[in-house]
Design an enzyme around this catalytic site. Sequence first.
Site, PDB file in Angstrom:
ATOM      1  N   ARG A  10      33.153  35.108  44.929  1.00 34.25           N
ATOM      2  CA  ARG A  10      32.121  36.145  44.779  1.00 34.25           C
ATOM      3  C   ARG A  10      32.784  37.511  44.844  1.00 34.25           C
ATOM      4  NH1 ARG A  10      27.490  33.718  48.914  1.00 34.25           N
ATOM      5  NH2 ARG A  10      27.094  31.775  47.787  1.00 34.25           N
TER       6      ARG A  10
ATOM      7  N   ASP B 262      33.643  41.419  44.627  1.00 36.90           N
ATOM      8  CA  ASP B 262      32.845  42.587  44.992  1.00 36.90           C
ATOM      9  C   ASP B 262      32.659  43.530  43.812  1.00 36.90           C
ATOM     10  OD1 ASP B 262      32.589  41.770  47.630  1.00 36.90           O
ATOM     11  OD2 ASP B 262      34.355  42.870  48.300  1.00 36.90           O
TER      12      ASP B 262
ATOM     13  N   ARG C  63      42.266  43.420  49.840  1.00 38.47           N
ATOM     14  CA  ARG C  63      42.262  44.878  49.799  1.00 38.47           C
ATOM     15  C   ARG C  63      42.733  45.480  51.124  1.00 38.47           C
ATOM     16  NH1 ARG C  63      36.381  46.219  48.177  1.00 38.47           N
ATOM     17  NH2 ARG C  63      37.097  48.343  48.627  1.00 38.47           N
TER      18      ARG C  63
END
Length: 259
Positions: A53, A55, A205
Site C-alpha cells: 500500500r 503512500d 524513507r
Amino acid sequence: MPRFALKIEYDGRPFAGWQAQADQPSVQQAVETALGRLDPAYAAGARIAAAGRTDAGVHASGQVAHADLARAWDPFRLAEALNFHLKPAPVAVLAAAPVPADFHARFSAVERRYLFRLVARRAPLTHARGQVWQVLNPLDTAAMRQAAAHLVGRHDFTTFRSSLCQAQSPVKSLDEITIEDLPVPHGREYRFSLRARSFLHNQVRSIVGTLERVGAGSWPPERVALALAARDRAACGPVCPPQGLYLTGVGYPADPFSA
C-alpha cells in the site's frame, strides 16, 4: 472465478497513494474502474488486493495486485484492455497472468524490493522533477554504505517506524541495502536499493533520510547503529519526501509472470 495477477507500474504524483479513498484519487481506484469496464463485479464495487500500500506520491515499477474475474481472459488481451481503459491516468498494467485460487498478492509475497532515487546538484531538476529527491550538495557514498551496514539483518526497527504504523511487531529482517553513485549532468544520483520480506510504514524513507544525514556529514556512520539500538522514533533522522521512492518488485515462491 479465475484469479489473475497484475504487474502494475504507476507515477504516484496524482494519487493519494495506492489504497482507495472516498474523497481522493488512488491507484487502486483507477485500476478497479478500468476492471469495471470489463467485469460487472468491479462495476458493482468489488475490490482488488495489492502487495504494498504505497503512500501518496510514491511510485511503482513492479507493484503486484490480484483480481478475480467472471471469465477466463487471455492474459495479453486482459492487459491490453485494462491499459486502454486506464488512459489517461499514469498507470499501466505491464503483465497479467492466471494464478491459483489461493494466490494472494500481499500474503503470498516472500520479498519486496524498493528503490529510492536521490539527486545532488545545484541547478533545479527539469526532467526528473517529482520523481527523485533533490539535495544541493554531493554526499559521501562510502560513509553512507558504512552506516547502512548497521541496518542489515534482523532488528527491532522502532526508530525507523512511523508512529501510524499498524504492524504487530517492529522486528523485521532487512536482507539487503545497496547504494549506487552515478553521474548525472552537473551532479550525482544516489540509488538506494532495499530488499526484505516486508517493511514497516515509512521504514524506507526513514532509513534513507537518516543515511542522507550521514552522507552530508551531519552524522557519523556509527550514530545510525546507536539510533537503531535506541528503539526510539526521536532518534531517527528526518523522513525523506515520497517522490524518490519506487516499489520495484515483489517476490513469490513461484513467479506468476515467468511465462
